[in-house]
Design a protein around this motif. Sequence first.
Motif, PDB file in Angstrom:
ATOM      1  N   LEU A 193       0.830  -1.203   0.000  1.00  0.00           N
ATOM      2  CA  LEU A 193       0.000   0.000   0.000  1.00  0.00           C
ATOM      3  C   LEU A 193       0.866   1.255   0.000  1.00  0.00           C
ATOM      4  N   ARG A 194       1.902   1.263   0.815  1.00  0.00           N
ATOM      5  CA  ARG A 194       2.799   2.423   0.872  1.00  0.00           C
ATOM      6  C   ARG A 194       3.534   2.612  -0.452  1.00  0.00           C
ATOM      7  N   CYS A 195       3.963   1.511  -1.027  1.00  0.00           N
ATOM      8  CA  CYS A 195       4.661   1.568  -2.312  1.00  0.00           C
ATOM      9  C   CYS A 195       3.746   2.112  -3.401  1.00  0.00           C
ATOM     10  N   ASN A 196       2.521   1.607  -3.450  1.00  0.00           N
ATOM     11  CA  ASN A 196       1.573   2.041  -4.481  1.00  0.00           C
ATOM     12  C   ASN A 196       1.151   3.489  -4.288  1.00  0.00           C
ATOM     13  N   ALA A 197       1.094   3.953  -3.042  1.00  0.00           N
ATOM     14  CA  ALA A 197       0.727   5.348  -2.777  1.00  0.00           C
ATOM     15  C   ALA A 197       1.752   6.312  -3.371  1.00  0.00           C
ATOM     16  N   GLN A 198       2.998   5.881  -3.425  1.00  0.00           N
ATOM     17  CA  GLN A 198       4.060   6.739  -3.953  1.00  0.00           C
ATOM     18  C   GLN A 198       4.057   6.801  -5.482  1.00  0.00           C
ATOM     19  N   ARG A 199       3.361   5.875  -6.118  1.00  0.00           N
ATOM     20  CA  ARG A 199       3.299   5.847  -7.584  1.00  0.00           C
ATOM     21  C   ARG A 199       1.858   5.634  -8.042  1.00  0.00           C
TER      22      ARG A 199
END
Length: 279
Positions: free
Chosen positions: A210-216
Motif C-alpha cells: 500500500l505504501r509503495c503504491n501510494a508513492q506511484r
Amino acid sequence: MSSMISLAEEQELRLGVVNFMNTTPLTHGLELNQGIELVPKVPSELINLVEQGEVDFALSSSIDYQQSSCDVSVLPVSALSSDGETLTVKVCSRVPLQDITEVHCDTDSHTSIVLLQIILQKQYGNSIKVMPKDLRSMIARNEDLPEAVLMIGDKVVTSDLTSSHPYEADLGAAWKEFTGLPFVFAVWLGQSDLLSHKAKQAATAIDRQLRCNAQRIEQVVAKNAASRGWESNLALAYVTKHMDYSWTNEHEESLELFYKYAYELGLIEQNKPLAFFRY
C-alpha cells in the motif's frame, strides 16, 4: 531436502482479493512478492475461500465476520472503506427511496445488502424485501433493470442509470451522514487459529505494498483504469479521494456500530465482539 520444502511451504502466503478498481492501491504488485499468491474472486465469494482453507487471508465483505461458518479474526491492516461518498455503492430507483418496497440487489457483496437495509430502515423508516439479482449479466445483455436496484463495483460508474433511475443514494455518504463515521466495506479475515507469523507476514506485505503504491499511484491507476472501464482522471480521484485504506479506532468503532444495527434489525443472528490477530 524435506526440511527445505517444508520451510518453503510454511512461508507461502495465499491472499484472496477482489479485482475492482478500489482494491488496486492495496493489491497491485502484491503477486510480485516472493511466496505470495493472489486468488481473485468477487467479494461475496471470498469468505468461502477462508472457510475452506484455500487462502490464508481474504479481503472479505465486513459482514462476513459475523456470518462465517468458522471462527475468523480480523487482520488490523489496510481495510477497504470510505469516509463519505463511494461512487460505487449505490441504490438506484425509479421511485422515491421512501416508496421502495423491494430492491433487486447485486449478488457481488454481502455487506452492501445489509448496509442498504440499515440505511433505508434508519433514515427512511422503510423495511424492504431484498431480491438477489445478477445485475452484471443483465447490464451485459442490455436488459432493462428492475424498479429499484443496489449496485456495487466498477459497473456503477460504467453504467449510467441517471435517466432511467433518477432517485439514488450513495450508501457510503448516507452512512457518514447518519453516523459521522467512515464505513468499512471489507477487512482482511483469516481463520483464527492461523499462526502469528502468518499474520505478521501478511500484514507486513499488505502495508508495504500500500505504501509503495501510494508513492506511484498515478502509474498504478494508469495500468488498471482502462481495463475496468474507468476514465483515468476519475479513477485517480476515486482511489485517492473517495476510498480510504487505513485502519483506525474510528474504523473499529464504525464496524462495531454496523454490527450492532444489523443485529438489532435481525439481519444477522449474532453480534460477536471483534477479535484481532496479534503479531
